[in-house]
Design an enzyme around this catalytic site. Structure first.
Site, PDB file in Angstrom:
ATOM      1  N   ASP A   1      69.481   3.783   6.708  1.00 57.05           N
ATOM      2  CA  ASP A   1      68.949   3.757   8.079  1.00 57.05           C
ATOM      3  C   ASP A   1      67.527   3.209   8.107  1.00 57.05           C
ATOM      4  OD1 ASP A   1      71.350   4.816   8.998  1.00 57.05           O
ATOM      5  OD2 ASP A   1      70.666   6.870   8.732  1.00 57.05           O
TER       6      ASP A   1
ATOM      7  N   HIS B   1      72.449   3.000  14.744  1.00 55.48           N
ATOM      8  CA  HIS B   1      72.085   4.376  14.373  1.00 55.48           C
ATOM      9  C   HIS B   1      71.648   5.124  15.626  1.00 55.48           C
ATOM     10  CE1 HIS B   1      70.746   7.619  11.829  1.00 55.48           C
ATOM     11  NE2 HIS B   1      69.646   7.669  12.544  1.00 55.48           N
TER      12      HIS B   1
HETATM   13  C1  GRF Z   1      77.601   6.154  16.890  1.00 49.46           C
HETATM   14  O1  GRF Z   1      76.848   7.170  17.461  1.00 49.46           O
HETATM   15  C2  GRF Z   1      76.752   5.307  15.985  1.00 49.46           C
HETATM   16  O2  GRF Z   1      75.434   5.201  16.419  1.00 49.46           O
HETATM   17  C3  GRF Z   1      76.804   6.052  14.686  1.00 49.46           C
HETATM   18  O3  GRF Z   1      78.121   6.565  14.616  1.00 49.46           O
HETATM   19  C4  GRF Z   1      78.655   6.691  15.929  1.00 49.46           C
HETATM   20  C5  GRF Z   1      79.912   5.898  15.956  1.00 49.46           C
HETATM   21  O4  GRF Z   1      80.581   6.060  17.175  1.00 49.46           O
HETATM   22  N1  GRF Z   1      76.469   5.212  13.585  1.00 49.46           N
HETATM   23  P1  GRF Z   1      81.776   5.079  17.518  1.00 49.46           P
HETATM   24  O5  GRF Z   1      82.806   5.226  16.416  1.00 49.46           O
HETATM   25  O6  GRF Z   1      81.231   3.693  17.617  1.00 49.46           O
HETATM   26  O7  GRF Z   1      82.306   5.589  18.826  1.00 49.46           O
END
Ligand code: GRF
Length: 213
Positions: A147, A111
């Site tokens: 979360d 998160h």
């Molecule tokens: C990341 O910022 C993660 O923390 C959140 O969604 C985003 C996903 O990015 N849960 P990616 O697809 O891993 O580039």
């Protein structure tokens, strides 16, 4: 034996790619055996496919409002692949208690905030609006509250003058790619509790202030 891990994605999959990169080290205690998405157009699917990792699509749209049936299909795919641990990595569906309970203690999420601050969406915009000076990211075990759940790893970054959401997101994403493999490593080796290697870091210190130990 390396733990068999599935990654659930909905988008570009940069955290997925970071986990895949970590697992290329034969000494890493986990391997990625499946990348599953609820969207056929998730960019990460092609990345996983190019890396030779089996992929699956279980489109939520096909199930309409029947979340239970969608999650049952996902759960079946996970079991068919012999999955032991599940990493949510930009998986943009709220889970029902069914899937959470099936994978209790074995499902992680990343998160983009220092939980318990800023659960939910638009974390970077809310952090800027609140004027926080430190922001960051968290890897935690998934529980029924969104979360929430035991924190496995965190990294903090400073919020700099002139930051916009994109700049802040980029700075934090660098740290996400470090702490997710670290947290999965510790969970896979059973050292995610008190005996774990350090899983908290204060990175990207303010320019001119040197490294923060
Ligand atoms: C990341 O910022 C993660 O923390 C959140 O969604 C985003 C996903 O990015 N849960 P990616 O697809 O891993 O580039």
């Amino acid at each position: 034996m390396r733990k068999r891990v599935a990654i659930l994605i909905s988008g570009r999959g940069s955290n997925m790619a970071a986990l895949l990169a970590a697992t290329r080290d034969p000494a890493y205690p986990a391997e990625i055996v499946l990348v599953l998405s609820n969207r056929a157009d998730a960019g990460g699917l092609a990345v996983a496919g190019a890396a030779g990792v089996p992929t699956a699509v279980v489109e939520h749209r096909r199930f309409g409002a029947d979340r239970a049936a969608h999650e049952a299909a996902i759960d079946a795919a996970l079991h068919d692949a012999g999955v032991e641990l599940v990493c949510l990595a930009g998986y943009m569906r709220l889970l029902t208690p069914f899937l959470v309970q099936r994978w209790a203690g074995r499902m992680l999420n990343i998160h983009p905030s220092l939980l318990p601050a800023f659960p939910g969406t638009n974390t970077h915009g809310r952090a800027l609006a609140a004027g926080v000076k430190l922001h960051g990211c968290t890897v935690h075990l998934v529980t029924e509250a969104v979360d929430d759940g035991p924190i496995l790893a965190q990294a903090a970054v400073p919020v700099l003058a002139g930051d916009d959401e994109a700049a802040l997101a980029d700075r934090i994403l660098v740290q996400e790619h470090l702490i997710y493999p670290l947290a999965l490593h510790n969970l896979a080796t059973g050292t995610a509790g008190a005996a774990a290697a350090p899983t908290a870091s204060l990175l990207n210190p303010l320019p001119g202030h040197g490294d923060v130990p």
